[in-house]
Design a protein around this motif. Sequence first.
Motif, PDB file in Angstrom:
ATOM      1  N   LYS A 134       0.821  -1.210   0.000  1.00 20.99           N
ATOM      2  CA  LYS A 134       0.000   0.000   0.000  1.00 20.99           C
ATOM      3  C   LYS A 134       0.853   1.257   0.000  1.00 20.99           C
ATOM      4  CE  LYS A 134      -4.345  -1.752   1.880  1.00 20.99           C
ATOM      5  NZ  LYS A 134      -4.153  -3.126   1.375  1.00 20.99           N
ATOM      6  N   SER A 135       1.955   1.225   0.754  1.00 19.10           N
ATOM      7  CA  SER A 135       2.846   2.384   0.771  1.00 19.10           C
ATOM      8  C   SER A 135       3.484   2.601  -0.599  1.00 19.10           C
ATOM      9  CB  SER A 135       3.934   2.182   1.825  1.00 19.10           C
ATOM     10  OG  SER A 135       4.856   3.254   1.811  1.00 19.10           O
ATOM     11  N   SER A 137       2.258   1.759  -3.487  1.00 19.18           N
ATOM     12  CA  SER A 137       1.223   2.283  -4.392  1.00 19.18           C
ATOM     13  C   SER A 137       0.984   3.763  -4.154  1.00 19.18           C
ATOM     14  CB  SER A 137      -0.079   1.501  -4.201  1.00 19.18           C
ATOM     15  OG  SER A 137       0.079   0.147  -4.571  1.00 19.18           O
ATOM     16  N   MET A 138       0.948   4.165  -2.895  1.00 17.99           N
ATOM     17  CA  MET A 138       0.726   5.577  -2.572  1.00 17.99           C
ATOM     18  C   MET A 138       1.852   6.445  -3.112  1.00 17.99           C
ATOM     19  SD  MET A 138      -2.162   6.079  -0.899  1.00 17.99           S
ATOM     20  CE  MET A 138      -1.997   7.459   0.222  1.00 17.99           C
ATOM     21  N   VAL A 142      -1.123   6.019  -6.486  1.00 19.02           N
ATOM     22  CA  VAL A 142      -2.314   5.175  -6.603  1.00 19.02           C
ATOM     23  C   VAL A 142      -2.995   5.059  -5.239  1.00 19.02           C
ATOM     24  CG1 VAL A 142      -3.184   2.890  -7.183  1.00 19.02           C
ATOM     25  CG2 VAL A 142      -1.270   3.864  -8.476  1.00 19.02           C
ATOM     26  N   TRP A 143      -4.293   5.383  -5.218  1.00 20.25           N
ATOM     27  CA  TRP A 143      -5.096   5.289  -3.990  1.00 20.25           C
ATOM     28  C   TRP A 143      -5.879   3.979  -4.029  1.00 20.25           C
ATOM     29  CZ3 TRP A 143      -5.545   8.409   0.312  1.00 20.25           C
ATOM     30  CH2 TRP A 143      -6.663   8.197   1.137  1.00 20.25           C
ATOM     31  N   ASN A 144      -5.499   3.024  -3.154  1.00 17.60           N
ATOM     32  CA  ASN A 144      -6.161   1.723  -3.121  1.00 17.60           C
ATOM     33  C   ASN A 144      -6.557   1.412  -1.691  1.00 17.60           C
ATOM     34  OD1 ASN A 144      -7.082  -0.870  -3.339  1.00 17.60           O
ATOM     35  ND2 ASN A 144      -5.116  -1.778  -3.897  1.00 17.60           N
ATOM     36  N   LYS A 145      -7.821   1.664  -1.367  1.00 13.29           N
ATOM     37  CA  LYS A 145      -8.302   1.533   0.001  1.00 13.29           C
ATOM     38  C   LYS A 145      -8.933   0.163   0.271  1.00 13.29           C
ATOM     39  CE  LYS A 145     -10.767   4.461   3.332  1.00 13.29           C
ATOM     40  NZ  LYS A 145     -11.592   3.421   3.952  1.00 13.29           N
TER      41      LYS A 145
END
Length: 413
Positions: A134-135, A137-138, A142-145
């Motif tokens: 997730k880090s 991607s951020m 990219v925002w992937n919640k």
Amino acid sequence: MTATSTLPERVDDAEVRVLLLENIHADGADFLRGKGYQVETMTRALSEDELIEKIAGVHVLGIRSTTYITEKVLQAADSLLAIGAFCIGTNQIDLAATTRHGVAVFNAPYSNTRSVVELAIAEIISLARRLHEKSTSMHAGVWNKSAAGSHEVRGRTVGIVGYGNIGSQLSVVAEALGMSVVFYDIDDKLALGNARRCSTLEELLEVSDVVTLHVDGRPGNAGLFGDEEMRRMKPRSLFLNLSRGIAVDTAALRQHIESGHIAGAALDVFPVEPKAQGDPFVSELQGLANVILTPHVGGSTEEAQQDIGRFVASKLRTYTAFGGTSLSVNLPEITLKSDGQRHRLAHLHQNAPGVLARINGILGDHEVNIESQSLSTRGEVGYVITEVAAEVGPDVLAELASMPETVRLRQLS
């Protein structure tokens, strides 16, 4: 064991030369300088050839995990009294050879335990929550919640392979987080808290959601964890190795991560590691999703390195100045306080019947009065410290040194 009898040795504090490699914490160097020792520091490891060129005249050598002490190095070490491993492991040191050469070895078996445990806990949580992905991607915008593939560690079972200082403390902390703990160790270890001992490694692998290795570097642990062991792990389990790089087949691990059988992995140690900061690093595990790679930093916190620096430096000082071998890795243990009034003879010898009687016979023949004496043995060697009121003469020292069992003789103030 072949005796390596030498002339009697005496080195005053101002003459002691110390070489500290691999960026050992400054507190260790400062402590030894404060005792009057000449200290040289280097930030990197040395190869065998480099160390052979450098070690002449060095009395005390400090290393971490990447400098290897071999028979060839010890043959070139004309003045070496002691080696300090400023870390937990000593598999990088030929301990049998150091003993043959009469060189004491000390390490820091407990000082960075908490640091390694905290890294293991952090990585277990990070893998379970897929935080590394997730880090990344951020940072890429990219925002992937999504919660897909993200889990709590509470209620999961962690399997600890190796239940020593680190494994047992990890057991306590993991249980405090709500995890169930199973462990496997070849030695008989007492379970802490509600941890359960597994009788085989296979049993542990079949029930663990997380498998974490905390074994030492003995040759028998090379290749401990390979394709067969990974196949036995639960589907979608997590794997950590914060112990020894030689224990894991990283090529097999990559295959099981790519297949999805293992959901994530964190490794802090590798079969081949760079010798210096900034050197290139290559691994089969690079570029894989939900894989955390760290550069052997399990014990690399300021707190741990400071504690290690002070602890090992203190052991080196005690041995060189007073002959004490408390917590030595390879020599028999003797702990004696010095009152500053007596002189000491430190005699390392082959562990054979009658050696102590012959030492005392030589002293008696020369009318040397023994005020106190301590003897300890360990395997093939024995170690005796004899306290006398005054310095003994060169004829006495020469006779003690010439005993066929003598490995090393030192006269200490």
